[in-house]
Enzyme design. Structure first.
Site, short mmCIF file in Angstrom:
data_model
loop_
_atom_site.label_atom_id
_atom_site.label_comp_id
_atom_site.label_asym_id
_atom_site.label_seq_id
_atom_site.Cartn_x
_atom_site.Cartn_y
_atom_site.Cartn_z
N LYS A 204 0.84 -1.18 0.11
CA LYS A 204 0.19 0.11 -0.11
C LYS A 204 0.70 1.41 -0.17
CE LYS A 204 -4.52 -1.89 1.48
NZ LYS A 204 -5.44 -1.81 2.44
N ARG A 244 -3.00 -9.86 5.15
CA ARG A 244 -3.45 -10.25 3.74
C ARG A 244 -2.42 -9.64 2.76
NH1 ARG A 244 -6.10 -7.23 -0.45
NH2 ARG A 244 -7.65 -8.28 -1.71
#
Length: 280
Positions: A204, A244
C-alpha cells in the site's frame, strides 16, 4: 491470506490473474508458498476505481472460487455485493471479506448470517471514487475503533455470531500514511474490540511513502514486498489474526520468525493464532 485480484485494474497486479486458469494456478502457488487461505476479488477498490457491474463481478469471481475450493483451498471472497458473496459461498468459499463492512449492500449481512460464514468487517467511510474521501481525524485510533465498534454492533444485530466476526482497520481507505502507521502502532486497541484482527497492508501507499522518504518518489507497488513482510511480522507479533498479502513466501517466513521469537520468550512453542470457526 494470499491475494488474487481477478481484475484488469488493481493498483498492485491488475491484469496478471484476470484469466480464470491463471488465477486458479496462482492461488495454488500461494498455498504452496504458505498461505492459509486465499482471498479472491473481482472488483478493484483502489482510490478512483469505478465499480464493475454485478454480472461482470460474478463472471470473474465464481469460476476462480469454485476452482480453488475444488482443490481443497480455503477461499475468502472479497466483495461488497451480497449476490457475489452468496454465490461464492455456494461455490465453496469459506469466508466473506467485505471492505464496506456490510454498508455497501444492505443484503450482505442477512446473507452472511444465514450462511454462518465468518465475516470481515473493515473500517470504511465510503467509496473512494474521486480520491481519498473523509480522511480527516482528530484521533485516528479512537475514531477508527469507535466506528468499527458501531459497525460490529450492527453486524451482531443483523444475526452474525460474535465468533464469526473479524475486524480490519482499513489501512489506506480514507487514511493518509501517518494514519496507517499510527493504527499499526496501536493494534492492541483494535484487539480490545474482542475479535480477531486482519491487517491488509500489502504494497500500500503508506509503505511506498516510508521507503521513499519525504522527497523521493515512492517505489512501484511490486517493489514493496520486503516492507510488507516487515509490517506483517510486526502485526503478527502484536496479535493480528491474519495478514493479507500479495507475495506470500517472504511474509510467511517473516511471520514464522516472529512466532519463533515469541515461543522463545515464552519458554516453548508459541500457539498459532486462533481463527474463527469455518476458516483455517
Amino acid at each position: 491470506m494470499g491475494v488474487i485480484n481477478v481484475t484488469p485494474d488493481s493498483f498492485s497486479d491488475g491484469g496478471r490473474w484476470f484469466d480464470t486458469t491463471a488465477a486458479v494456478k496462482h492461488g495454488l502457488e500461494l498455498v504452496a508458498e504458505g498461505a492459509d487461505l486465499v482471498d479472491v476479488g473481482g472488483e478493484s477498490t483502489r482510490p478512483g476505481a469505478t465499480r464493475v457491474d454485478e454480472a461482470e463481478e460474478l463472471r470473474r469471481v465464481i469460476p476462480v472460487v469454485r476452482g480453488l475450493a475444488s482443490e481443497g483451498v480455503t477461499v475468502s471472497v472479497d466483495t461488497m455485493r451480497a449476490s457475489v458473496a452468496e454465490q461464492s459461498l455456494a461455490a465453496g468459499a469459506a469466508l466473506v471479506n467485505d471492505v464496506s463492512g456490510g454498508l455497501a449492500d444492505p443484503a450482505m449481512i442477512p446473507v452472511v448470517a444465514d450462511s454462518g460464514a465468518p465475516f470481515v468487517v473493515m473500517h470504511w467511510r465510503g467509496f473512494l471514487q474521486g480520491g481519498n474521501v473523509q480522511g480527516t481525524y482528530d484521533d485516528v485510533v479512537a475514531e477508527v475503533v469507535a466506528e468499527l465498534h458501531g459497525r460490529v454492533e450492527a453486524v451482531l444485530a443483523g444475526g452474525i455470531a460474535p465468533d464469526r466476526i473479524v475486524v480490519d482497520p482499513g489501512l489506506g481507505f480514507s487514511k493518509e500514511a501517518e494514519h496507517d502507521l499510527i493504527l499499526l502502532a496501536h493494534l492492541d486497541r483494535l484487539l480490545a474490540l474482542g475479535h480477531p484482527v486482519l491487517v491488509a497492508a500489502s504494497r500500500k501507499r503508506f509503505l511506498g511513502r516510508v521507503l521513499a522518504g519525504p522527497q523521493a518518489a515512492p517505489p512501484p507497488a511490486r517493489e514493496r514486498d520486503a516492507a510488507t513482510a516487515a509490517v506483517s511480522a510486526i502485526a503478527a507479533h502484536n496479535g493480528a489474526w491474519a495478514v493479507r498479502v500479495h507475495e506470500v513466501r517472504a511474509t510467511a517466513d517473516a511471520v514464522r520468525v516472529a512466532r519463533a521469537v515469541e515461543g522463545a520468550r515464552a519458554g516453548g512453542n508459541a500457539p498459532g493464532a486462533d481463527r474463527p470457526e469455518g476458516a483455517r
